[in-house]
Design a protein around this motif. Structure first.
Motif, mmCIF file in Angstrom:
data_model
loop_
_atom_site.group_PDB
_atom_site.id
_atom_site.type_symbol
_atom_site.label_atom_id
_atom_site.label_comp_id
_atom_site.label_asym_id
_atom_site.label_seq_id
_atom_site.Cartn_x
_atom_site.Cartn_y
_atom_site.Cartn_z
ATOM 1 N N PHE A 1 -25.606 -5.530 -13.228
ATOM 2 C CA PHE A 1 -25.635 -6.240 -14.503
ATOM 3 C C PHE A 1 -24.815 -7.533 -14.495
ATOM 4 C CE2 PHE A 1 -25.947 -1.650 -15.778
ATOM 5 C CZ PHE A 1 -27.270 -1.685 -16.183
ATOM 6 N N TRP A 2 -24.042 -7.773 -13.444
ATOM 7 C CA TRP A 2 -23.136 -8.918 -13.459
ATOM 8 C C TRP A 2 -23.896 -10.232 -13.426
ATOM 9 C CZ3 TRP A 2 -20.073 -6.803 -8.692
ATOM 10 C CH2 TRP A 2 -19.299 -5.703 -9.093
ATOM 11 N N GLU A 3 -23.289 -11.275 -14.013
ATOM 12 C CA GLU A 3 -23.844 -12.613 -13.912
ATOM 13 C C GLU A 3 -23.626 -13.158 -12.501
ATOM 14 O OE1 GLU A 3 -21.753 -14.555 -17.118
ATOM 15 O OE2 GLU A 3 -23.488 -14.323 -18.446
ATOM 16 N N LYS A 4 -24.380 -14.200 -12.172
ATOM 17 C CA LYS A 4 -24.381 -14.724 -10.804
ATOM 18 C C LYS A 4 -23.003 -15.148 -10.288
ATOM 19 C CE LYS A 4 -29.219 -16.127 -10.492
ATOM 20 N NZ LYS A 4 -30.139 -17.269 -10.256
ATOM 21 N N PRO A 5 -22.169 -15.823 -11.089
ATOM 22 C CA PRO A 5 -20.862 -16.217 -10.541
ATOM 23 C C PRO A 5 -20.024 -15.028 -10.085
ATOM 24 C CG PRO A 5 -21.346 -17.445 -12.539
ATOM 25 C CD PRO A 5 -22.384 -16.377 -12.444
ATOM 26 N N VAL A 6 -20.077 -13.928 -10.831
ATOM 27 C CA VAL A 6 -19.319 -12.736 -10.448
ATOM 28 C C VAL A 6 -19.968 -12.075 -9.236
ATOM 29 C CG1 VAL A 6 -18.489 -10.475 -11.220
ATOM 30 C CG2 VAL A 6 -18.451 -12.426 -12.790
ATOM 31 N N GLN A 7 -21.311 -12.042 -9.218
ATOM 32 C CA GLN A 7 -22.007 -11.525 -8.037
ATOM 33 C C GLN A 7 -21.545 -12.271 -6.784
ATOM 34 O OE1 GLN A 7 -24.419 -9.148 -7.746
ATOM 35 N NE2 GLN A 7 -25.411 -8.901 -9.738
ATOM 36 N N ARG A 8 -21.489 -13.578 -6.898
ATOM 37 C CA ARG A 8 -21.095 -14.392 -5.747
ATOM 38 C C ARG A 8 -19.661 -14.092 -5.330
ATOM 39 N NH1 ARG A 8 -20.219 -20.995 -5.618
ATOM 40 N NH2 ARG A 8 -19.354 -21.054 -3.500
ATOM 41 N N TYR A 9 -18.750 -14.078 -6.289
ATOM 42 C CA TYR A 9 -17.340 -13.875 -5.954
ATOM 43 C C TYR A 9 -17.124 -12.530 -5.260
ATOM 44 C CZ TYR A 9 -12.368 -13.071 -6.336
ATOM 45 O OH TYR A 9 -11.062 -12.777 -6.030
ATOM 46 N N ARG B 1 -10.886 -20.009 -8.664
ATOM 47 C CA ARG B 1 -12.130 -19.971 -7.890
ATOM 48 C C ARG B 1 -13.272 -19.395 -8.731
ATOM 49 N NH1 ARG B 1 -13.780 -19.796 -2.459
ATOM 50 N NH2 ARG B 1 -11.627 -20.196 -1.817
ATOM 51 N N ILE B 2 -13.004 -18.308 -9.439
ATOM 52 C CA ILE B 2 -14.045 -17.682 -10.262
ATOM 53 C C ILE B 2 -14.513 -18.646 -11.354
ATOM 54 C CG2 ILE B 2 -14.541 -15.785 -11.851
ATOM 55 C CD1 ILE B 2 -12.453 -14.135 -10.234
ATOM 56 N N VAL B 3 -13.578 -19.371 -11.962
ATOM 57 C CA VAL B 3 -13.936 -20.357 -12.987
ATOM 58 C C VAL B 3 -14.826 -21.440 -12.381
ATOM 59 C CG1 VAL B 3 -13.031 -22.159 -14.512
ATOM 60 C CG2 VAL B 3 -11.941 -19.919 -14.446
ATOM 61 N N ALA C 1 -18.626 -22.631 -13.435
ATOM 62 C CA ALA C 1 -18.970 -24.009 -13.771
ATOM 63 C C ALA C 1 -20.251 -24.452 -13.069
ATOM 64 C CB ALA C 1 -17.826 -24.945 -13.402
ATOM 65 N N ASP C 2 -20.563 -23.868 -11.922
ATOM 66 C CA ASP C 2 -21.795 -24.202 -11.194
ATOM 67 C C ASP C 2 -22.393 -22.908 -10.653
ATOM 68 O OD1 ASP C 2 -23.853 -25.377 -9.899
ATOM 69 O OD2 ASP C 2 -22.637 -26.494 -8.458
ATOM 70 N N ALA D 1 -1.631 -16.146 -4.648
ATOM 71 C CA ALA D 1 -2.763 -15.730 -3.817
ATOM 72 C C ALA D 1 -2.781 -14.212 -3.704
ATOM 73 C CB ALA D 1 -2.662 -16.370 -2.439
ATOM 74 N N THR D 2 -3.951 -13.679 -3.411
ATOM 75 C CA THR D 2 -4.087 -12.227 -3.304
ATOM 76 C C THR D 2 -5.272 -11.869 -2.419
ATOM 77 O OG1 THR D 2 -4.294 -10.164 -4.571
ATOM 78 C CG2 THR D 2 -5.608 -12.029 -5.326
ATOM 79 N N ARG D 3 -5.291 -10.624 -1.948
ATOM 80 C CA ARG D 3 -6.457 -10.075 -1.247
ATOM 81 C C ARG D 3 -6.910 -8.783 -1.912
ATOM 82 N NH1 ARG D 3 -6.085 -11.088 5.263
ATOM 83 N NH2 ARG D 3 -5.412 -13.272 5.193
ATOM 84 N N GLU D 4 -6.691 -8.687 -3.195
ATOM 85 C CA GLU D 4 -7.006 -7.443 -3.907
ATOM 86 C C GLU D 4 -7.688 -7.768 -5.224
ATOM 87 O OE1 GLU D 4 -4.406 -3.751 -3.382
ATOM 88 O OE2 GLU D 4 -3.746 -4.568 -5.297
ATOM 89 N N PHE D 5 -8.764 -7.045 -5.533
ATOM 90 C CA PHE D 5 -9.444 -7.243 -6.804
ATOM 91 C C PHE D 5 -9.850 -5.895 -7.382
ATOM 92 C CE2 PHE D 5 -12.842 -7.045 -3.723
ATOM 93 C CZ PHE D 5 -13.923 -6.453 -4.374
ATOM 94 N N ALA D 6 -10.007 -5.864 -8.702
ATOM 95 C CA ALA D 6 -10.386 -4.636 -9.397
ATOM 96 C C ALA D 6 -11.584 -4.926 -10.281
ATOM 97 C CB ALA D 6 -9.220 -4.123 -10.251
ATOM 98 N N ILE D 7 -12.629 -4.143 -10.104
ATOM 99 C CA ILE D 7 -13.829 -4.269 -10.924
ATOM 100 C C ILE D 7 -14.588 -2.952 -10.846
ATOM 101 C CG2 ILE D 7 -15.341 -5.154 -9.080
ATOM 102 C CD1 ILE D 7 -16.473 -7.127 -11.224
#
Length: 364
Positions: free
Chosen positions: A224-232, A336-338, A342-343, A211-217
């Motif tokens: 330009f991101w697709e919806k799943p990444v926008q959501r995450y 979670r991102i996967v 998927a939906d 588990a983590t509370r850190e992300f890099a992007i």
């Protein structure tokens, strides 16, 4: 007084490769030691910086038409010379060149093919931010014949070893021979002598927190991101008041080696997803030179690496310089991102990004 036994790279390799036939273990060990020696030499040049003439642009471009830095060229030359001299390497491919190289002396009988990004993160050289080398060792599938481009186009699952070397405040090599992940630190005092560089084991079982509370992007590409990444990302930014009910921190170094090393040391997620800037391009990072070796390292350390919908290690490259989306790191977050991919239409916070940026809250 520290009484922990000192384990050097040669000894660690002997233990890691003990399950292989003796000739294969020796060949792979010598190949990895050759790569380590080359990276120690690159580390010395990188540490000298402008004093070694390593800053600034070279008067050349790489296979993709991108301007090369002087240190890019130096690192590529050092690794290529090392591969040419290694009797177990039939051929090698570099991000800097369009086509692979075949060893004049060992092209037929060498056991391995080596693929490398000689200097990842080179845009950060003058800023004195960590850069690194990424490498992958593949079996030579057609021993007895010289390897062509097709011989290199193997899925990441076929890698026999992979690693990276981070040129930072200290020089660290992170390595897997498919028996977990280990970290070695370069003993810089050994470079003052005439013998080989000394790499000392400093972490024997690297594990990425689940588990983590850190992300890099790179948030500048948000639109330009697709919806799943926008959501995450929207859910991470929403923090405690959002659906995740916890706060996250965001990081971005623009050096994949540095990003992955942070994940290796404390967990996190690194994302360079597919986006809509150039719809015909699947992603920005090169599968063979960056995504595949990092995916093996991350998975061997208990993390997960995907292109959004499939594990990166299952992807069979079509070309030597194929680009792919990359999402890797702590397993819970990547799972979670996967699931969002998927939906992608379920609970996507699309309107959030149409009305405000990632960081500016709307006026009440």
């Amino acid at each position: 007084m520290n009484t922990t036994p000192v384990v050097e790279l040669t000894e660690a390799l002997a233990l890691n490769l003990s399950g292989l036939p003796a000739d294969a273990a020796q060949a792979l060990s010598e190949t990895l030691l050759t790569i380590a020696q080359a990276c120690a030499a690159i580390s010395e040049v990188a540490a000298q910086g402008a004093l070694a003439g390593a800053h600034g642009l070279a008067s050349s471009s790489n296979s993709q038409g991108e301007d090369q830095k002087k240190l890019d060229v130096m690192a590529d030359d050092v690794l290529s010379a090392a591969m040419a001299a290694c009797p177990h390497v039939a051929g090698w491919a570099s991000e800097e060149h369009e086509m692979p190289f075949v060893s004049d002396e060992h092209g037929n009988q060498g056991r391995y093919l080596v693929v490398f990004d000689p200097l990842d993160g080179s845009s950060n050289i003058e800023a004195n931010i960590s850069v690194g080398t990424i490498f992958s060792v593949l079996p030579h599938p057609y021993r007895g014949t010289t390897p062509g481009e097709m011989g290199f186009l193997q899925p990441g699952q076929q890698q026999v070893a992979a690693g990276y070397v981070l040129y930072g405040p200290c020089t660290v090599m992170v390595l897997t021979c498919r028996q977990g992940v280990q970290m070695f630190t370069l003993d810089r005092s050994s470079l003052r002598g005439e013998g080989p560089a000394r790499w000392v084991l400093t972490q024997s079982e690297v594990r990425i927190p689940v588990a983590t509370r850190e992300f890099a992007i790179n948030a500048s590409n948000q639109r330009f991101w697709e919806k799943p990444v926008q959501r995450y990302v929207a859910e991470c930014i929403a923090g405690e008041s959002g659906p995740r009910h916890k706060d996250f921190n965001m990081r971005w170094v623009a050096s994949m080696v540095a990003e992955v090393h942070r994940i290796m040391t404390r967990g996190g997620v690194f994302m360079y997803p597919r986006d809509e800037r150039e719809p015909r391009k699947a992603g920005r990072l090169r599968h063979m030179y960056e995504a595949s070796p990092m995916a093996l390292l991350v998975e061997q350390a208990g993390g997960r690496a995907v292109n959004g919908t499939h594990d990166l290690l299952e992807v069979v490259p079509d070309t030597l310089h194929q680009r792919v989306p990359v999402l890797l790191g702590s397993k819970e977050e990547i799972d979670r991102i996967v699931s969002y991919h998927a939906d992608p239409h379920e609970n996507v916070s699309w309107q959030l990004f149409k009305t405000r940026s990632l960081f500016v809250q709307p006026q009440a």
